[in-house]
Design an enzyme around this catalytic site. Structure first.
Site, PDB file in Angstrom:
ATOM      1  CD  GLU A 198       0.778   0.366   0.410  1.00  0.00           C
ATOM      2  OE1 GLU A 198       1.973   0.471   0.784  1.00  0.00           O
ATOM      3  OE2 GLU A 198       0.264  -0.701   0.060  1.00  0.00           O
ATOM      4  CG  ASN A 255       5.257  -5.211   7.021  1.00  0.00           C
ATOM      5  OD1 ASN A 255       5.118  -6.258   6.401  1.00  0.00           O
ATOM      6  ND2 ASN A 255       5.279  -4.026   6.439  1.00  0.00           N
ATOM      7  CD  GLU A 256       8.236  -4.225   3.428  1.00  0.00           C
ATOM      8  OE1 GLU A 256       7.909  -3.043   3.623  1.00  0.00           O
ATOM      9  OE2 GLU A 256       8.168  -4.784   2.322  1.00  0.00           O
ATOM     10  CD  GLU A 309       4.534  -7.547   1.573  1.00  0.00           C
ATOM     11  OE1 GLU A 309       4.750  -6.557   0.837  1.00  0.00           O
ATOM     12  OE2 GLU A 309       4.313  -7.442   2.789  1.00  0.00           O
ATOM     13  CE1 TYR A 359      -0.216  -2.552  -4.021  1.00  0.00           C
ATOM     14  CE2 TYR A 359       0.249  -4.410  -5.442  1.00  0.00           C
ATOM     15  CZ  TYR A 359       0.662  -3.503  -4.488  1.00  0.00           C
ATOM     16  OH  TYR A 359       1.943  -3.550  -3.994  1.00  0.00           O
TER      17      TYR A 359
END
Length: 502
Positions: free
Chosen positions: A51, A110-111, A190, A260
């Site tokens: 984000e 990342n991913e 994660e 979060y």
């Protein structure tokens, strides 16, 4: 353990100018972790997500040629620059675990399995580069969702391939992970303790009992778990990104708060979720003493008075710059990432003003009077105007950080005016551009003591000033309540706290 992201756009915000000073000093941070016996996972990018503004990419990549696709950009456009940043930024080798340091692993991309490019050569080049710099002993790993397609595109046989998830059948998820590793433990890199938030949406929450129960299930299964997030935080300045899609028809900016709904709040306080997690962990190992939450104090209302406006020549000269151009260039074409650009020109006749596309919000001024406001979702907006001085003030709400985006048309993701501005179907030319990055307000306030003005003179871009009196207790935490305010940016002691948009 702690995951440390290394954001390329922090260290090379301006192409060719590297910055590793102050809070960008990666090595000092790693040393601090070592002092407190914290193990570290490094997420070096070049794509980070999280984000964060543009997923960690510097926005000037949007002006690079010939190919502007996001995660392919390392191979096809600027891979040599990524290498330069890494080699210049830091020498992490002495701080690797096998050398006595706290770094136990380094994440490759990342991913990436969520990216339709599915370019294995790109992943291989990243892994090869990291091993060249840090040595063959370094543990390199990947992170992807627990789906077969994502793992197929985001993994390599030479890396340790992990999964991320916050719910669902852990046995099924870890079975997918096992298909892409020869042995090794199940790892949820994660484990989502909460979720991200967007402007205009309800603050997300995740049941603390559900989080504790899923953690208990994974620990009983023998899995290794890293929480995302364990500690909430803040997207200070312009560091918050946005959710988007390939066609750029979706743009949902993230809030300044990155609380979060994490076990430790944005303020660093323990929550009931934290204590539930702690009791779960106690079943499998030792737990340690916890400091008390910080004291909070209300300092009451602060009178805010109008002191200036960003249209003011003095302000632009102190805190920005001006340039002339035939066309109204985007932020990126002006070497600017966020903040404000004011596009100004003289209109000789009355007519229909049509603004093709802006990102992300524009205030239209004619002779210093507001005549319209345009959101980034609007296209080809028409406003009837007369002759006079036209100012188009454009604000950026952050670049998208979604990994699925590819840049077939990079102008879709640029900020500012990205299509011609027309008057009766003819392009308006010869623009004065006031470039205002607005990273800090010290450039103006330190040289110009507040001179209060009549609030009746309010126009967009107004600057208000107030004084917080803390007395003899500088250690007490407090909050800035922006309820009832309009859209803008808050500064404290000259430092950009971030966007507010109640």
């Amino acid at each position: 353990r702690h995951t440390k992201c290394i954001y390329w756009n922090q260290h090379e915000a301006v192409k060719g100018k590297l910055d590793f000073e102050g809070n960008k000093d990666v090595v000092s941070f790693i040393k601090l972790c070592a002092q407190h016996d914290i193990l570290v996972l490094i997420r070096p990018g070049p794509f980070i997500a999280s984000e964060y503004e543009f997923g960690g990419f510097p926005s000037w990549l949007l002006t690079e040629k010939p190919d502007n696709r996001l995660q392919d950009i390392g191979v096809r456009v600027s891979w040599q620059r990524v290498k330069m940043v890494w080699q210049t930024s830091t020498n992490l080798k002495p701080y690797l675990y096998h050398n006595g340091g706290p770094i136990i692993g380094l994440q490759v991309e990342n991913e990436y399995g969520s990216n339709p490019a599915c370019d294995k050569k790109y992943l291989e080049s990243l892994a090869e580069h990291f091993r060249t710099i840090l040595g063959p002993e370094i543990l390199l790993y990947t992170v992807d969702g627990p789906g077969t397609h994502m793992m197929e595109c985001g993994t390599l046989p030479s890396l340790y391939n992990t999964v991320d998830f916050g719910s669902g059948d852990i046995r099924k998820h870890f079975a997918v992970q096992a298909q892409y590793n020869e042995g090794g433990p199940p790892v949820d890199t994660e484990f989502y303790s909460g979720w991200l938030s967007h402007w205009g949406s309800r603050f997300p929450s995740k049941s603390r009992s559900a989080v504790a129960a899923k953690l208990d299930e994974m620990l009983a299964y023998g899995a290794s778990v890293s929480m995302y997030m364990f500690h909430g935080g803040s997207n200070f300045g312009y560091t918050s990104g946005a959710k988007g899609n390939k066609e750029a028809t979706v743009f949902v900016p993230h809030t300044t708060s990155y609380d979060y709904d994490a076990p430790l709040s944005e303020a660093g306080d323990t929550t009931m979720k934290y204590w539930d997690i702690r009791e779960t962990i106690r079943k499998y190992g030792p737990v340690y003493s916890v400091p008390r939450n910080s004291t909070k104090k209300s300092y009451g209302k602060i009178e805010m008075k109008l002191v200036a406006n960003i249209f003011n020549d003095t302000f632009v000269n102190k805190c920005g710059s001006r340039r002339m151009n035939k066309y109204p260039l985007s932020f990126e074409e002006n070497n600017q990432t966020n903040g404000v650009i004011i596009y100004s020109t003289d209109v000789k006749t009355s007519g229909n003003l049509m603004i093709g596309k802006i990102r992300d919000r524009a205030y239209i001024m004619l002779n210093k009077q507001l005549v319209g406001m345009i959101k980034g979702s609007q296209v080809n907006t028409t406003i009837k105007i007369t002759a006079g001085r036209l100012d188009v003030m454009v604000l950026s709400d952050g670049h998208i950080n979604t990994g699925r985006v590819q840049m077939e048309d990079p102008r879709n993701y640029m900020k500012g005016v990205t299509r011609p501005i027309l008057l009766d179907s003819q392009p308006l030319l010869h623009w004065e551009l006031s470039l205002l990055p607005l990273h800090s307000m010290s450039c103006y306030m330190e040289q110009h003591p507040p001179k209060y003005r009549d609030p009746a003179n309010f126009i967009p871009g107004s600057i208000y000033h107030g004084v917080l009196e803390t007395g003899c207790d500088p250690t007490t935490d407090t909050y800035l309540d922006t309820s009832g305010w309009g859209k803008g940016v808050s500064f404290f002691q000259g430092i950009n706290l971030g966007r507010h948009w109640p």
